[in-house]
Design a protein around this motif. Structure first.
Motif, PDB file in Angstrom:
ATOM      1  N   GLU A  70       0.790  -1.238  -0.009  1.00  0.00           N
ATOM      2  CA  GLU A  70      -0.175   0.126   0.095  1.00  0.00           C
ATOM      3  C   GLU A  70       0.725   1.104  -0.014  1.00  0.00           C
ATOM      4  OE1 GLU A  70      -3.460   1.932  -0.431  1.00  0.00           O
ATOM      5  OE2 GLU A  70      -3.282   0.029  -0.410  1.00  0.00           O
ATOM      6  N   ALA A  71       1.940   1.214   1.042  1.00  0.00           N
ATOM      7  CA  ALA A  71       2.858   2.308   0.882  1.00  0.00           C
ATOM      8  C   ALA A  71       3.402   2.570  -0.583  1.00  0.00           C
ATOM      9  CB  ALA A  71       4.169   2.001   1.857  1.00  0.00           C
ATOM     10  N   LEU A  72       3.984   1.303  -1.218  1.00  0.00           N
ATOM     11  CA  LEU A  72       4.561   1.381  -2.490  1.00  0.00           C
ATOM     12  C   LEU A  72       3.616   1.841  -3.431  1.00  0.00           C
ATOM     13  CD1 LEU A  72       6.819   0.827  -4.511  1.00  0.00           C
ATOM     14  CD2 LEU A  72       5.820  -1.581  -4.631  1.00  0.00           C
ATOM     15  N   LYS A  73       2.438   1.631  -3.257  1.00  0.00           N
ATOM     16  CA  LYS A  73       1.593   2.353  -4.432  1.00  0.00           C
ATOM     17  C   LYS A  73       1.104   3.600  -4.094  1.00  0.00           C
ATOM     18  CE  LYS A  73      -3.415   1.505  -5.596  1.00  0.00           C
ATOM     19  NZ  LYS A  73      -4.653   0.649  -5.530  1.00  0.00           N
ATOM     20  N   GLN A  74       1.219   4.104  -2.799  1.00  0.00           N
ATOM     21  CA  GLN A  74       1.106   5.515  -2.513  1.00  0.00           C
ATOM     22  C   GLN A  74       2.154   6.303  -3.156  1.00  0.00           C
ATOM     23  OE1 GLN A  74       0.110   5.950   1.552  1.00  0.00           O
ATOM     24  NE2 GLN A  74      -1.893   4.883   1.540  1.00  0.00           N
ATOM     25  N   ALA A  75       3.321   5.784  -2.742  1.00  0.00           N
ATOM     26  CA  ALA A  75       4.846   6.440  -3.324  1.00  0.00           C
ATOM     27  C   ALA A  75       4.631   6.344  -4.735  1.00  0.00           C
ATOM     28  CB  ALA A  75       5.885   5.581  -2.692  1.00  0.00           C
ATOM     29  N   GLU A  76       4.183   5.237  -5.424  1.00  0.00           N
ATOM     30  CA  GLU A  76       4.328   5.249  -6.934  1.00  0.00           C
ATOM     31  C   GLU A  76       3.296   6.601  -7.484  1.00  0.00           C
ATOM     32  OE1 GLU A  76       3.566   1.472  -8.113  1.00  0.00           O
ATOM     33  OE2 GLU A  76       5.560   0.671  -7.884  1.00  0.00           O
ATOM     34  N   ALA A  77       2.138   6.582  -6.618  1.00  0.00           N
ATOM     35  CA  ALA A  77       1.030   7.677  -7.202  1.00  0.00           C
ATOM     36  C   ALA A  77       1.813   9.122  -6.851  1.00  0.00           C
ATOM     37  CB  ALA A  77      -0.202   7.306  -6.164  1.00  0.00           C
TER      38      ALA A  77
ATOM     39  N   VAL B 279       2.899  12.000  -9.581  1.00  0.00           N
ATOM     40  CA  VAL B 279       2.438  13.403  -9.486  1.00  0.00           C
ATOM     41  C   VAL B 279       3.892  14.196  -9.678  1.00  0.00           C
ATOM     42  CG1 VAL B 279       1.594  15.147  -7.973  1.00  0.00           C
ATOM     43  CG2 VAL B 279       0.395  12.948  -8.196  1.00  0.00           C
ATOM     44  N   VAL B 280       4.596  13.799  -8.977  1.00  0.00           N
ATOM     45  CA  VAL B 280       6.090  14.564  -9.008  1.00  0.00           C
ATOM     46  C   VAL B 280       6.535  14.568 -10.324  1.00  0.00           C
ATOM     47  CG1 VAL B 280       8.266  14.664  -8.225  1.00  0.00           C
ATOM     48  CG2 VAL B 280       6.583  14.200  -6.409  1.00  0.00           C
ATOM     49  N   MET B 281       6.538  13.426 -10.962  1.00  0.00           N
ATOM     50  CA  MET B 281       7.138  13.416 -12.298  1.00  0.00           C
ATOM     51  C   MET B 281       6.263  14.108 -13.368  1.00  0.00           C
ATOM     52  SD  MET B 281       9.892  11.454 -12.027  1.00  0.00           S
ATOM     53  CE  MET B 281      10.185  11.232 -13.937  1.00  0.00           C
ATOM     54  N   SER B 282       4.984  14.111 -13.185  1.00  0.00           N
ATOM     55  CA  SER B 282       4.274  14.884 -13.916  1.00  0.00           C
ATOM     56  C   SER B 282       4.574  16.483 -13.761  1.00  0.00           C
ATOM     57  CB  SER B 282       2.843  14.989 -13.693  1.00  0.00           C
ATOM     58  OG  SER B 282       2.296  13.509 -13.893  1.00  0.00           O
ATOM     59  N   ALA B 283       4.782  16.823 -12.503  1.00  0.00           N
ATOM     60  CA  ALA B 283       5.295  18.307 -12.130  1.00  0.00           C
ATOM     61  C   ALA B 283       6.681  18.557 -12.989  1.00  0.00           C
ATOM     62  CB  ALA B 283       5.129  18.498 -10.963  1.00  0.00           C
TER      63      ALA B 283
END
Length: 242
Positions: free
Chosen positions: A34-41, A45-49
């Motif tokens: 779950e933490a990995l999924k959140q981190a990937e999300a 977001v950071v990569m999009s920015a």
């Protein structure tokens, strides 16, 4: 021991133990997933920015490159204009000097035109006086010539013949270049000698030179050397054959 007692019970026991291990592992790995999924999300977001910022940075860099190129072009244009301005200053300075010089030339040419116009009006009388001096005054002294010319000028003016107030044969008939060459050939530089030379050069009759110092003799010999002048005397034995 259970396997020895009952194989079915052993299999069930293995399954229970496996489920227990899976439960323990699932309890540990589940939150991490779950933490990995959140981190990937969050990473997405950071990569999009980051991609947006990179795009904005690229636009800024492209604009900066365009500005640098424009700056280089404007700098080269500025240097070219500075060179042209310097050349224009030099040309302007030369033009001002030329205009100033031409202003002086205008005054000189205006004065020369006025003088030539006056000489043109007086030409008839001056030529008449020049012909009279060559024809009649060659044998007389400078003082007597001056007195005669003064009387002739007054006579011309009294009869309405335009002429110079102070007539001089040197001014009317002399060629400065020719007179200079005569001086090189030995003619004295005084006005009296120059007038005599003009009379000899412009007259149609053979001149008789009264030449106690031999100056005219020297001048004539040098002047006619290239023409093959022959010098003879009455006492020469071949006088009649020459």
């Amino acid at each position: 021991k259970i396997e020895k007692v009952c194989k079915a019970a052993y299999g069930l026991c293995c399954w229970v133990r496996a489920m227990e291990v899976y439960d323990r592992v699932a309890k540990v790995v589940g939150p991490k997933k779950e933490a990995l999924k959140q981190a990937e999300a969050q990473l997405e977001v950071v990569m999009s920015a980051l991609r947006i910022k990179q795009s904005e940075l690229k636009a800024v860099l492209d604009k900066l490159a365009a500005l640098d190129a424009d700056l280089a072009e404007k700098t080269a244009r500025k240097e070219s204009l500075e060179v042209e301005v310097e050349l224009c200053k030099i040309k302007l300075d030369r033009a001002e000097k030329l205009i100033a010089g031409l202003g002086g030339e205008k005054s000189r040419w205006t004065a020369a035109a006025s003088r030539l116009g006056q000489e043109y009006v007086q030409l008839t009388g001056d030529v008449l006086l020049a012909a009279a001096q060559i024809a009649y005054l060659g044998a007389f002294t400078s003082t007597y010539r001056s007195d005669c010319l003064h009387g002739w000028v007054e006579a011309c003016q009294a009869r309405g013949i335009p002429c110079s107030d102070r007539f001089k044969l040197n001014v009317v008939l002399s060629d400065p270049v020719k007179v200079r060459q005569w001086n090189i050939w030995g003619l004295p530089k005084d006005d009296f000698s120059t007038e005599n030379a003009i009379a000899i050069d412009a007259g149609r009759r053979w001149p008789l030179c009264i030449d106690p110092q031999g100056l005219a003799n020297k001048w004539v010999r040098n002047m006619e050397k290239d023409a093959g002048l022959l010098v003879i005397k009455l006492t020469d034995a071949n006088f009649l054959r020459t």
